[in-house]
Design an enzyme around this catalytic site. Structure first.
Site: not given
Length: 295
Positions: A155, A236, A273
């Site tokens: 991320s 995600d 995620h």
């Protein structure tokens, strides 16, 4: 232990996870970092071990990846060390640094801030590259962290990995990313952090945006078959709903550059995620980096 204070030592997968802290010259705060030493560290003799640097995402500390990624298992299996920095200064005492989860504490965005009141402490780019890695090299002489190191992240940390790799050709043997914020200057997370840390001049933002850095990237002089590996999940929410990641933008931006056709973007069905996603694809990322670290 030199400039590091050992807060805990955890036995895992035959090796040792060291939970360390040190006073930072770049952040003017105490910084936490975890270092994983595989069992080969004690038996390596004169042979230095390769290192994988992992940059974590928004809100994370060095503990998340240490506990949830399964990376220590693979480090022990293949004989490389791991370095897990924190994601920001903590306790800098800046008004507003703890007001939101996506800015300030836990969200240093791996930049060197040039705006008040952040520029005194929020210098994560220089902290990682100019302070932490040299300190690890000095403290752990059997780790080849300055010459044989690869970089990955998740991320915000995936963005950080891409950015540091492209800004420093040849500093890292290879680069991969899990659900990276690939084009931060055009998404809310990046706009918030870049605007506050770097100001309104977009030229300052572009110095850290992989989709702009790739245009001038000269290639990795250490490897002939350069690739970048990326995974992102179809479930995600930061990808398909919030459009914060924009991984496809990087593939498009790379056309006509040294990395044209070299960014292996894998959009994997059903994954989100979380660290369930990360741990599922850690084996592929480890195998990818080993191709470069063992050369």
């Amino acid at each position: 232990m030199g400039r590091f204070e050992t807060k805990d030592t955890v036995a895992v997968c035959g090796g040792k996870l060291l939970k360390l802290s040190h006073a930072s010259e770049y952040t003017k705060t105490s910084m936490d970092v975890n270092v994983y030493l595989p069992p080969q560290y004690e038996a390596s003799g004169a042979k230095k071990l390769p290192v994988l640097l992992y940059l974590s995402g928004l809100t994370c500390t060095p503990q998340n990846v240490s506990e949830k990624s399964f990376l220590p298992y693979f480090a022990s299996k293949h004989g490389f060390a791991l370095v897990f920095p924190d994601t920001s200064p903590r306790g800098a005492g800046i008004n507003g640094e703890d007001e939101s989860w996506d800015f300030g504490t836990g969200a240093g965005f791996y930049v060197d801030s040039i705006r008040e009141p952040w520029k005194k402490n929020y210098n994560m780019y220089s902290y990682v590259l100019k302070e932490l890695l040299p300190l690890v090299s000095e403290e752990f002489g059997q780790l080849d962290v300055l010459e044989n190191c690869s970089i990955t992240g998740h991320s915000m940390g995936g963005y950080g990995a891409l950015m540091m790799y492209m800004r420093n050709p040849g500093r890292f043997k290879s680069c991969s990313a899990f659900a990276p914020i690939a084009n931060p200057s055009v998404v809310p997370w990046g706009e918030k952090c870049f605007g506050n840390y770097l100001g309104e001049d977009k030229a300052e933002w572009y110095k850290y945006d992989p989709c702009h850095l790739v245009k001038a990237y000269a290639g990795n002089p250490q490897v002939a078959d350069e690739k970048i590996l990326i995974h992102v999940g179809t479930k995600d929410v930061f990808n398909y709903r919030d459009h914060q990641l924009r991984c496809e933008n990087l593939v498009e931006a790379a056309k006509g550059t040294k990395l044209a056709g070299s960014i292996d973007l894998n959009v994997v069905d059903g994954y989100d995620h979380s660290y369930y996603f990360i741990s599922s694809f850690v084996p592929e990322h480890v195998e990818f980096h080993l191709k470069y670290l063992t050369k």
